[in-house]
Design a protein around this motif. Structure first.
Motif, PDB file in Angstrom:
ATOM      1  N   HIS A 273       0.848  -1.184   0.000  1.00  0.00           N
ATOM      2  CA  HIS A 273       0.000   0.000   0.000  1.00  0.00           C
ATOM      3  C   HIS A 273       0.890   1.242   0.000  1.00  0.00           C
ATOM      4  O   HIS A 273       2.011   1.196   0.508  1.00  0.00           O
ATOM      5  CB  HIS A 273      -0.886   0.052   1.254  1.00  0.00           C
ATOM      6  CG  HIS A 273      -2.060  -0.862   1.182  1.00  0.00           C
ATOM      7  ND1 HIS A 273      -2.771  -1.237   2.304  1.00  0.00           N
ATOM      8  CD2 HIS A 273      -2.661  -1.476   0.132  1.00  0.00           C
ATOM      9  CE1 HIS A 273      -3.755  -2.046   1.952  1.00  0.00           C
ATOM     10  NE2 HIS A 273      -3.703  -2.208   0.650  1.00  0.00           N
ATOM     11  N   ALA A 274       0.379   2.339  -0.537  1.00  0.00           N
ATOM     12  CA  ALA A 274       1.064   3.625  -0.462  1.00  0.00           C
ATOM     13  C   ALA A 274       0.220   4.594   0.350  1.00  0.00           C
ATOM     14  O   ALA A 274      -1.012   4.563   0.280  1.00  0.00           O
ATOM     15  CB  ALA A 274       1.323   4.186  -1.854  1.00  0.00           C
ATOM     16  N   ALA A 275       0.887   5.469   1.105  1.00  0.00           N
ATOM     17  CA  ALA A 275       0.171   6.415   1.958  1.00  0.00           C
ATOM     18  C   ALA A 275       0.271   7.855   1.460  1.00  0.00           C
ATOM     19  O   ALA A 275      -0.450   8.722   1.940  1.00  0.00           O
ATOM     20  CB  ALA A 275       0.699   6.344   3.383  1.00  0.00           C
ATOM     21  N   PRO A 304      -3.922   4.212   3.593  1.00  0.00           N
ATOM     22  CA  PRO A 304      -3.023   3.549   2.645  1.00  0.00           C
ATOM     23  C   PRO A 304      -3.813   2.653   1.692  1.00  0.00           C
ATOM     24  O   PRO A 304      -4.726   1.937   2.112  1.00  0.00           O
ATOM     25  CB  PRO A 304      -2.086   2.730   3.538  1.00  0.00           C
ATOM     26  CG  PRO A 304      -2.137   3.413   4.861  1.00  0.00           C
ATOM     27  CD  PRO A 304      -3.536   3.942   4.997  1.00  0.00           C
ATOM     28  N   THR A 305      -3.454   2.681   0.418  1.00  0.00           N
ATOM     29  CA  THR A 305      -4.213   1.924  -0.564  1.00  0.00           C
ATOM     30  C   THR A 305      -3.358   1.602  -1.785  1.00  0.00           C
ATOM     31  O   THR A 305      -2.315   2.236  -2.006  1.00  0.00           O
ATOM     32  CB  THR A 305      -5.459   2.720  -1.017  1.00  0.00           C
ATOM     33  OG1 THR A 305      -6.229   1.929  -1.924  1.00  0.00           O
ATOM     34  CG2 THR A 305      -5.056   4.016  -1.703  1.00  0.00           C
ATOM     35  N   HIS A 306      -3.806   0.617  -2.545  1.00  0.00           N
ATOM     36  CA  HIS A 306      -3.234   0.369  -3.873  1.00  0.00           C
ATOM     37  C   HIS A 306      -4.349   0.354  -4.929  1.00  0.00           C
ATOM     38  O   HIS A 306      -4.187  -0.207  -6.009  1.00  0.00           O
ATOM     39  CB  HIS A 306      -2.432  -0.934  -3.909  1.00  0.00           C
ATOM     40  CG  HIS A 306      -3.197  -2.138  -3.432  1.00  0.00           C
ATOM     41  ND1 HIS A 306      -2.577  -3.228  -2.861  1.00  0.00           N
ATOM     42  CD2 HIS A 306      -4.514  -2.447  -3.444  1.00  0.00           C
ATOM     43  CE1 HIS A 306      -3.492  -4.140  -2.545  1.00  0.00           C
ATOM     44  NE2 HIS A 306      -4.661  -3.685  -2.905  1.00  0.00           N
ATOM     45  N   SER A 343      -0.509  -6.172   4.206  1.00  0.00           N
ATOM     46  CA  SER A 343      -1.000  -6.929   5.363  1.00  0.00           C
ATOM     47  C   SER A 343      -0.689  -6.240   6.691  1.00  0.00           C
ATOM     48  O   SER A 343      -1.118  -6.707   7.740  1.00  0.00           O
ATOM     49  CB  SER A 343      -0.379  -8.326   5.360  1.00  0.00           C
ATOM     50  OG  SER A 343       1.039  -8.239   5.367  1.00  0.00           O
ATOM     51  N   HIS A 344       0.040  -5.111   6.638  1.00  0.00           N
ATOM     52  CA  HIS A 344       0.431  -4.435   7.874  1.00  0.00           C
ATOM     53  C   HIS A 344       0.021  -2.962   7.815  1.00  0.00           C
ATOM     54  O   HIS A 344       0.835  -2.089   7.537  1.00  0.00           O
ATOM     55  CB  HIS A 344       1.953  -4.520   8.094  1.00  0.00           C
ATOM     56  CG  HIS A 344       2.450  -5.912   8.277  1.00  0.00           C
ATOM     57  ND1 HIS A 344       2.631  -6.787   7.229  1.00  0.00           N
ATOM     58  CD2 HIS A 344       2.809  -6.594   9.393  1.00  0.00           C
ATOM     59  CE1 HIS A 344       3.086  -7.936   7.678  1.00  0.00           C
ATOM     60  NE2 HIS A 344       3.202  -7.854   8.990  1.00  0.00           N
TER      61      HIS A 344
END
Length: 408
Positions: A273-275, A304-306, A343-344
């Motif tokens: 994911h990127a924030a 955070p998402t992709h 996952s984190h």
């Protein structure tokens, strides 16, 4: 690799001076030996070569990334069959661990023969006790015809090693560029042997630990490990110079949609994911006769998402904030940062359920992987073609497109 891949399907180019050009057919990024002999320099703008090209019949082709990647994957697959541990260093270079394998020189010739027979690509093999010396041995294999494409540094005596390294300029060493060569020369280091024999504390104090590692590798002490698994990226950048100047906001947003799609696909491929998202726009800094404007904005994402859809909305918003009419934009890009494993991350009770879009992104990736990148895209992507990269000299996708497979 580029020149050899092009010549695979164009035998009429075998003895012809050939160059491959960068994005938008701007600069020379690959040269055949014939082109090198005529004085064409790496990175030279193509417009500077026009007179030379007309005089000597130099053929220039646009970069065909799909073809080069496919041929590279075939070559790397063959090399991998000879060693359980290997590292793809670049599109045309690979390290393979031959520890414990007998008759390594014969193995080198076997690799060279099989790659040539199965793919048509000529390769050279350098064998050494460290990655730096293996790369140096590969350099020798390319330069000296007596080696017949394979050079085993391990087989040399100490006296032969010293005499060989005395003949190789330090600028030919892996990781030593023009500026570093100048600094080393001021300290009396002109050849690879000079660097190998230099005073270690002085070298480290002046050039840092990286140069000390290079010296120890030349002294046959491995310091650069084989990277069998590439680490996850901590930052993902997707950008491109436009084929022609862009002046309209919808065209810029269309380009950014493509960049977001590519960046988020890479993000999902490593399950991250990127924030933070950053968007930048650039005019042509080489055209000082035109007004210059190079804005950049970054914002933290809500969570955070992709998800390509979510990131694309933010990219469009930032583009609207920065856009000013009256400028001719030459380049734009998207930067995703503060990347963490998917996952984190800390959940949010007020955030929408991400599972719906998660399944949508999985379906999108599966379709694009099966039918080709860009087969499925968001609605704001691909409406305008004016910004697309110029590839006026591009060869067909001989191995990756059914419609362009050569007929026999």
């Amino acid at each position: 690799m580029q020149n050899e891949a092009e010549r695979l399907f164009r035998p009429d180019l075998l003895k012809v001076p050939l160059v491959v050009l960068s994005n938008n057919d701007g600069c020379v990024v690959s040269r055949s030996n014939e082109a090198k002999a005529l004085g064409v320099k790496m990175g030279q703008p193509w417009f500077e070569c026009q007179a030379l090209a007309e005089q000597h019949g130099i053929v220039a082709l646009s970069s065909n990334y799909a073809l080069y990647a496919d041929i590279s994957n075939r070559v790397m697959g063959i090399v991998a069959a000879f060693s359980p541990r290997h590292e793809m260093y670049s599109i045309d270079e690979c390290f393979a661990d031959l520890t414990g394998i007998p008759k390594v020189r014969e193995v080198g010739y076997a690799i060279r023969e099989r790659v040539g027979r199965w793919t048509g690509i000529p390769v050279c093999v350098g064998i050494g006790p460290t990655k730096t010396l293996a790369k140096l041995a590969n350099h020798v294999a390319k330069k000296h015809p007596r080696s017949k494409g394979v050079f085993n540094y391990n087989a040399l005596t100490e006296d032969q090693k010293t005499r060989l390294l005395q003949r190789i300029p330090v600028e030919d060493l892996w990781g030593v560029g023009r500026k570093l060569t100048q600094r080393l020369t001021r300290h009396g280091v002109r050849t690879v042997q000079d660097l190998r024999a230099a005073h270690v504390p002085t070298l480290r104090a002046e050039f840092g630990v990286v140069m000390e590692k290079t010296q120890r590798e030349l002294q046959e002490t491995p310091c650069i490990e084989l990277q069998e698994v590439q680490p996850d990226r901590q930052q993902i950048i997707s950008s491109r110079s436009f084929g022609r100047m862009v002046t309209d906001l919808p065209v810029l947003k269309d380009a950014l949609s493509t960049f977001v799609a590519n960046a988020c696909a890479k993000l999902r491929a490593q399950n991250s994911h990127a924030a933070v998202i950053q968007v930048f726009l650039q005019t042509n800094r080489f055209r000082q006769d035109q007004p210059q404007y190079m804005p950049s904005l970054a914002v933290p994402l809500t969570y955070p998402t992709h998800d390509s859809l979510e990131v694309n909305r933010w990219a469009a918003y930032l583009c609207e904030r920065m856009f000013k009419p009256g400028y001719q934009y030459k380049k734009a890009g998207v930067v995703l940062s503060e990347i963490t494993p998917a996952s984190h991350h800390q959940g949010d009770l007020l955030a929408p359920d991400p599972s719906v879009n998660e399944r949508l992104m999985q379906a999108l990736d599966a379709l694009n992987q099966r039918y080709g990148r860009g087969t499925v895209k968001v609605s704001t992507q691909g409406a305008y073609q004016g910004w697309q990269m110029l590839q006026e000299r591009k060869s067909p996708n001989y191995t990756t497109c059914w419609e362009e497979v050569p007929g026999v």
